[in-house]
Design a protein around this motif. Structure first.
Motif, PDB file in Angstrom:
ATOM      1  N   GLY A 197       0.972  -1.339   0.005  1.00  0.00           N
ATOM      2  CA  GLY A 197       0.029   0.059  -0.097  1.00  0.00           C
ATOM      3  C   GLY A 197       0.733   1.386   0.182  1.00  0.00           C
ATOM      4  N   ALA A 198       1.991   1.307   0.700  1.00  0.00           N
ATOM      5  CA  ALA A 198       2.797   2.378   0.716  1.00  0.00           C
ATOM      6  C   ALA A 198       3.313   2.579  -0.568  1.00  0.00           C
ATOM      7  N   VAL A 199       4.001   1.764  -1.195  1.00  0.00           N
ATOM      8  CA  VAL A 199       4.483   1.754  -2.523  1.00  0.00           C
ATOM      9  C   VAL A 199       3.523   2.251  -3.712  1.00  0.00           C
ATOM     10  N   LEU A 200       2.338   1.789  -3.509  1.00  0.00           N
ATOM     11  CA  LEU A 200       1.088   2.169  -4.347  1.00  0.00           C
ATOM     12  C   LEU A 200       0.852   3.728  -4.201  1.00  0.00           C
ATOM     13  N   VAL A 201       0.698   4.169  -2.901  1.00  0.00           N
ATOM     14  CA  VAL A 201       0.366   5.547  -2.629  1.00  0.00           C
ATOM     15  C   VAL A 201       1.624   6.417  -3.045  1.00  0.00           C
ATOM     16  N   PHE A 202       3.001   5.820  -3.013  1.00  0.00           N
ATOM     17  CA  PHE A 202       4.126   6.561  -3.418  1.00  0.00           C
ATOM     18  C   PHE A 202       4.295   6.799  -5.086  1.00  0.00           C
ATOM     19  N   ILE A 203       3.909   5.721  -5.557  1.00  0.00           N
ATOM     20  CA  ILE A 203       3.761   5.814  -7.281  1.00  0.00           C
ATOM     21  C   ILE A 203       2.570   6.886  -7.454  1.00  0.00           C
ATOM     22  N   ILE A 204       1.374   6.821  -6.816  1.00  0.00           N
ATOM     23  CA  ILE A 204       0.583   7.783  -7.297  1.00  0.00           C
ATOM     24  C   ILE A 204       1.068   9.245  -7.189  1.00  0.00           C
ATOM     25  N   LEU A 205       1.625   9.528  -6.176  1.00  0.00           N
ATOM     26  CA  LEU A 205       2.257  10.830  -5.667  1.00  0.00           C
ATOM     27  C   LEU A 205       3.187  11.378  -6.610  1.00  0.00           C
ATOM     28  N   ILE A 206       4.108  10.257  -7.219  1.00  0.00           N
ATOM     29  CA  ILE A 206       4.938  10.757  -8.013  1.00  0.00           C
ATOM     30  C   ILE A 206       4.449  11.051  -9.486  1.00  0.00           C
TER      31      ILE A 206
END
Length: 227
Positions: A197-206
């Motif tokens: 979930g953290a990786v998914l949020v990070f990708i969306i932010l980028i």
């Protein structure tokens, strides 16, 4: 319970890329037709109402339709192509509506000035109206992108669950949102689920940050050009 998610991250990026390749041209040109060329009558009112209705339909309904139409009727099978086409249908209503509103927001004087200088209707649309509506269209792409990455139900019946890297249109695969759901539903590893979930949020932010920067630069460039 073990191993990394590198292939799942790449599959997610592939899903984003090919979904945008399918949906953006169709959505933008559909909006151009509805605003610039179609006669504004009862039929267009029905089409707009249908588009707004489709934008509010839950993703699981699109997933069931994709499984019935692409997987079974057309025979594509559960895999990357079926899921990409289904997600494309899911985000098209949002993309069409936002692009349509962006085109409507372009001042009429832009079109009149271009036509007065001898440009054709097509040239005016492609070289004047569309660039002026560019920031609003990109906003719609951001919204569609967020739904593409975040939706899970639409992929349950069309994508499959393989950990392998996508190798073709019929390859079964797994993306981050689907992987997160399966980790929770199967209770395999809550720690890895939170990490995913953290990786998914990070990708969306980028992706959102990069798109916002592109919009800002485009607006600044347009302001300098007009000046």
């Amino acid at each position: 319970q073990w191993g990394g998610i590198s292939t799942i991250i790449i599959n997610t990026l592939f899903l984003i890329l090919f979904t945008l390749l399918f949906s953006v041209p169709i959505g933008v040109f559909a909006a151009i037709y509805m605003v610039e060329y179609a006669k504004q009558g009862r039929l267009m009112g029905v089409l707009r109402m249908g588009t707004e209705t489709l934008a509010g339909i839950p993703s699981i309904v699109f997933g069931l339709f994709g499984h019935l139409f692409f997987v079974r009727i057309l025979g594509f099978g559960i895999g990357f192509l079926s899921s990409t086409l289904t997600v494309t249908l899911m985000i098209l209503p949002t993309l069409i509506r936002t692009a349509e509103e962006a085109l409507k927001a372009v001042p009429l004087s832009f079109r009149e000035g271009s036509l007065a200088l001898g440009a054709t209707k097509l040239q005016t649309t492609l070289r004047v109206t569309l660039p002026a509506a560019y920031p609003g269209i990109l906003t719609g792409i951001i919204l569609s992108l967020g739904r593409t990455v975040g939706e899970t139900a639409v992929l349950l019946y069309t994508l499959g669950s393989s950990y392998e890297l996508v190798r073709g249109p019929s390859s079964s695969a797994r993306v981050l949102s689907l992987h997160l759901y399966m980790l929770f539903s199967e209770a395999l590893s809550f720690e890895r689920a939170f990490a995913t979930g953290a990786v998914l949020v990070f990708i969306i932010l980028i992706v959102n940050y990069a798109t916002t920067r592109i919009i800002s630069r485009k607006i600044a460039y347009s302001g300098k050009t007009q000046t």
